[in-house]
Design a protein around this motif. Structure first.
Motif, PDB file in Angstrom:
ATOM      1  N   GLU A  37       0.825  -1.195   0.000  1.00 14.34           N
ATOM      2  CA  GLU A  37       0.000   0.000   0.000  1.00 14.34           C
ATOM      3  C   GLU A  37       0.866   1.255   0.000  1.00 14.34           C
ATOM      4  O   GLU A  37       2.028   1.229   0.416  1.00 14.34           O
ATOM      5  N   GLY A  38       0.278   2.345  -0.462  1.00 15.41           N
ATOM      6  CA  GLY A  38       0.924   3.648  -0.371  1.00 15.41           C
ATOM      7  C   GLY A  38       2.277   3.709  -1.044  1.00 15.41           C
ATOM      8  O   GLY A  38       2.459   3.261  -2.174  1.00 15.41           O
ATOM      9  N   ASP A  39       3.249   4.254  -0.314  1.00 13.08           N
ATOM     10  CA  ASP A  39       4.585   4.476  -0.867  1.00 13.08           C
ATOM     11  C   ASP A  39       5.328   3.184  -1.171  1.00 13.08           C
ATOM     12  O   ASP A  39       6.361   3.210  -1.864  1.00 13.08           O
ATOM     13  N   ALA A  40       4.835   2.075  -0.648  1.00 15.47           N
ATOM     14  CA  ALA A  40       5.502   0.801  -0.895  1.00 15.47           C
ATOM     15  C   ALA A  40       5.258   0.296  -2.317  1.00 15.47           C
ATOM     16  O   ALA A  40       5.979  -0.576  -2.801  1.00 15.47           O
ATOM     17  N   ARG A  41       4.264   0.853  -2.986  1.00 14.63           N
ATOM     18  CA  ARG A  41       3.986   0.469  -4.366  1.00 14.63           C
ATOM     19  C   ARG A  41       4.966   1.166  -5.313  1.00 14.63           C
ATOM     20  O   ARG A  41       5.323   2.328  -5.114  1.00 14.63           O
ATOM     21  N   ILE A  42       5.381   0.449  -6.338  1.00 14.90           N
ATOM     22  CA  ILE A  42       6.341   0.976  -7.307  1.00 14.90           C
ATOM     23  C   ILE A  42       5.589   1.394  -8.564  1.00 14.90           C
ATOM     24  O   ILE A  42       4.807   0.616  -9.122  1.00 14.90           O
ATOM     25  N   ASP A  43       5.810   2.607  -8.998  1.00 16.98           N
ATOM     26  CA  ASP A  43       5.182   3.085 -10.227  1.00 16.98           C
ATOM     27  C   ASP A  43       5.583   2.198 -11.397  1.00 16.98           C
ATOM     28  O   ASP A  43       6.760   1.863 -11.571  1.00 16.98           O
ATOM     29  N   GLY A  44       4.598   1.833 -12.213  1.00 17.82           N
ATOM     30  CA  GLY A  44       4.883   1.015 -13.387  1.00 17.82           C
ATOM     31  C   GLY A  44       4.842  -0.474 -13.133  1.00 17.82           C
ATOM     32  O   GLY A  44       5.087  -1.258 -14.056  1.00 17.82           O
ATOM     33  N   VAL A  45       4.541  -0.895 -11.905  1.00 11.22           N
ATOM     34  CA  VAL A  45       4.461  -2.314 -11.571  1.00 11.22           C
ATOM     35  C   VAL A  45       2.996  -2.686 -11.339  1.00 11.22           C
ATOM     36  O   VAL A  45       2.284  -1.997 -10.608  1.00 11.22           O
ATOM     37  N   ARG A  46       2.559  -3.767 -11.964  1.00 12.59           N
ATOM     38  CA  ARG A  46       1.214  -4.281 -11.717  1.00 12.59           C
ATOM     39  C   ARG A  46       1.293  -5.354 -10.644  1.00 12.59           C
ATOM     40  O   ARG A  46       2.102  -6.278 -10.738  1.00 12.59           O
ATOM     41  N   TYR A  47       0.475  -5.221  -9.639  1.00 15.11           N
ATOM     42  CA  TYR A  47       0.530  -6.137  -8.506  1.00 15.11           C
ATOM     43  C   TYR A  47      -0.581  -7.185  -8.583  1.00 15.11           C
ATOM     44  O   TYR A  47      -1.743  -6.859  -8.802  1.00 15.11           O
ATOM     45  N   GLU A  48      -0.179  -8.432  -8.425  1.00 20.56           N
ATOM     46  CA  GLU A  48      -1.099  -9.562  -8.381  1.00 20.56           C
ATOM     47  C   GLU A  48      -0.842 -10.320  -7.085  1.00 20.56           C
ATOM     48  O   GLU A  48       0.269 -10.288  -6.540  1.00 20.56           O
ATOM     49  N   THR A  49      -1.877 -10.988  -6.602  1.00 23.80           N
ATOM     50  CA  THR A  49      -1.724 -11.785  -5.389  1.00 23.80           C
ATOM     51  C   THR A  49      -1.925 -13.264  -5.692  1.00 23.80           C
ATOM     52  O   THR A  49      -2.641 -13.634  -6.625  1.00 23.80           O
ATOM     53  N   GLY A  50      -1.298 -14.085  -4.890  1.00 23.75           N
ATOM     54  CA  GLY A  50      -1.446 -15.524  -5.040  1.00 23.75           C
ATOM     55  C   GLY A  50      -0.269 -16.247  -4.416  1.00 23.75           C
ATOM     56  O   GLY A  50       0.831 -15.700  -4.298  1.00 23.75           O
ATOM     57  N   SER A  51      -0.507 -17.477  -4.016  1.00 21.63           N
ATOM     58  CA  SER A  51       0.531 -18.326  -3.449  1.00 21.63           C
ATOM     59  C   SER A  51       1.129 -19.201  -4.538  1.00 21.63           C
ATOM     60  O   SER A  51       0.399 -19.802  -5.336  1.00 21.63           O
ATOM     61  N   MET A  52       2.438 -19.308  -4.571  1.00 27.17           N
ATOM     62  CA  MET A  52       3.086 -20.151  -5.573  1.00 27.17           C
ATOM     63  C   MET A  52       2.975 -21.636  -5.247  1.00 27.17           C
ATOM     64  O   MET A  52       3.498 -22.480  -5.978  1.00 27.17           O
ATOM     65  N   LEU A  53       2.264 -21.957  -4.178  1.00 31.23           N
ATOM     66  CA  LEU A  53       1.904 -23.349  -3.913  1.00 31.23           C
ATOM     67  C   LEU A  53       0.584 -23.697  -4.581  1.00 31.23           C
ATOM     68  O   LEU A  53       0.150 -24.851  -4.547  1.00 31.23           O
ATOM     69  N   ASP A  54      -0.044 -22.707  -5.184  1.00 28.12           N
ATOM     70  CA  ASP A  54      -1.332 -22.867  -5.846  1.00 28.12           C
ATOM     71  C   ASP A  54      -1.125 -22.907  -7.360  1.00 28.12           C
ATOM     72  O   ASP A  54      -0.534 -21.982  -7.932  1.00 28.12           O
TER      73      ASP A  54
END
Length: 216
Positions: A37-54
């Motif tokens: 959230e907020g300043d932790a987000r990098i401009d130009g990056v699309r964020y997706e969620t998910g576990s790599m065990l899935d």
């Protein structure tokens, strides 16, 4: 420009790589368990969620990518299952013709040519041994993978991480399997300069089906 997916893209190494790749104009997708959230987000990056065990999340991570960089760490749900996750990403990368990069650990390097990897000596501090051994097993599996899989395994210097962020100097050295140290016997690299090396490798491949180390 490439489409680069960074798995574990909100961690120290992954976030640094995502930031540098986006700065250069690549299409960057970050996968993690939660979205920053907020300043932790990098401009130009699309964020997706998910576990790599899935399996579904792994499929989303690889689909449409030119390069997938796994910056996962064997912690939390991945402790004891990091090899499973990276093996599954490797299988998908092979199937889709996608290049796979894995951020490993310093302990997968050797102290000298022909010497055992640090993770294989039995001399690791107990607090680091489990993670080091797991990441070394990931490397072992890549070394034994099918020739058609295009991969690289990059090991940062000994002093690397949020505990020792260092400065962005705009330079780095690249070695092979043998750990790099400076004239003072220090092995260190900042997150920003480690990311320079990784994105340079993506843009101009020099290590196919090989491990390399990065330090000053």
């Amino acid at each position: 420009m490439a489409t680069i997916t960074v798995v574990g893209g909100t961690g120290y190494a992954g976030g640094s790589i995502a930031r540098e790749a986006a700065r250069r104009g690549h299409t960057v997708v970050s996968f993690s368990r939660t979205v920053p959230e907020g300043d932790a987000r990098i401009d130009g990056v699309r964020y997706e969620t998910g576990s790599m065990l899935d399996a579904e999340a792994r499929d989303r991570a690889v689909t449409g990518s030119d390069v997938v960089v796994s910056a996962l760490a064997p912690r939390g749900e991945l402790d004891g299952r990091i090899v499973e996750a990276d093996d599954a990403l490797a299988a998908l990368a092979l199937e889709r013709g996608v290049r796979l990069g894995v951020v490993g650990g310093f302990s997968s390097l050797r102290g000298a040519e022909g010497a055992p990897r640090f993770a294989e000596t039995g001399d690791l501090p107990p607090e680091f041994a489990s993670e080091a051994l797991q990441m070394n097993e990931v490397l072992t599996h890549l070394l034994g993978s099918q020739d058609a899989l295009d991969w690289f395994f990059v090991s940062p210097a000994m002093q690397f991480g949020s505990y020792a962020p260092g400065e962005a100097l705009g330079r780095y050295r690249v070695g092979g399997e043998v750990a790099l140290f400076d004239e003072a016997g220090v092995s260190a690299v900042s997150g920003a300069d480690f990311a320079l090396a990784v994105v340079d490798e993506i843009e101009t491949p020099a290590h196919r089906r090989a491990q390399f180390g990065v330090a000053y």
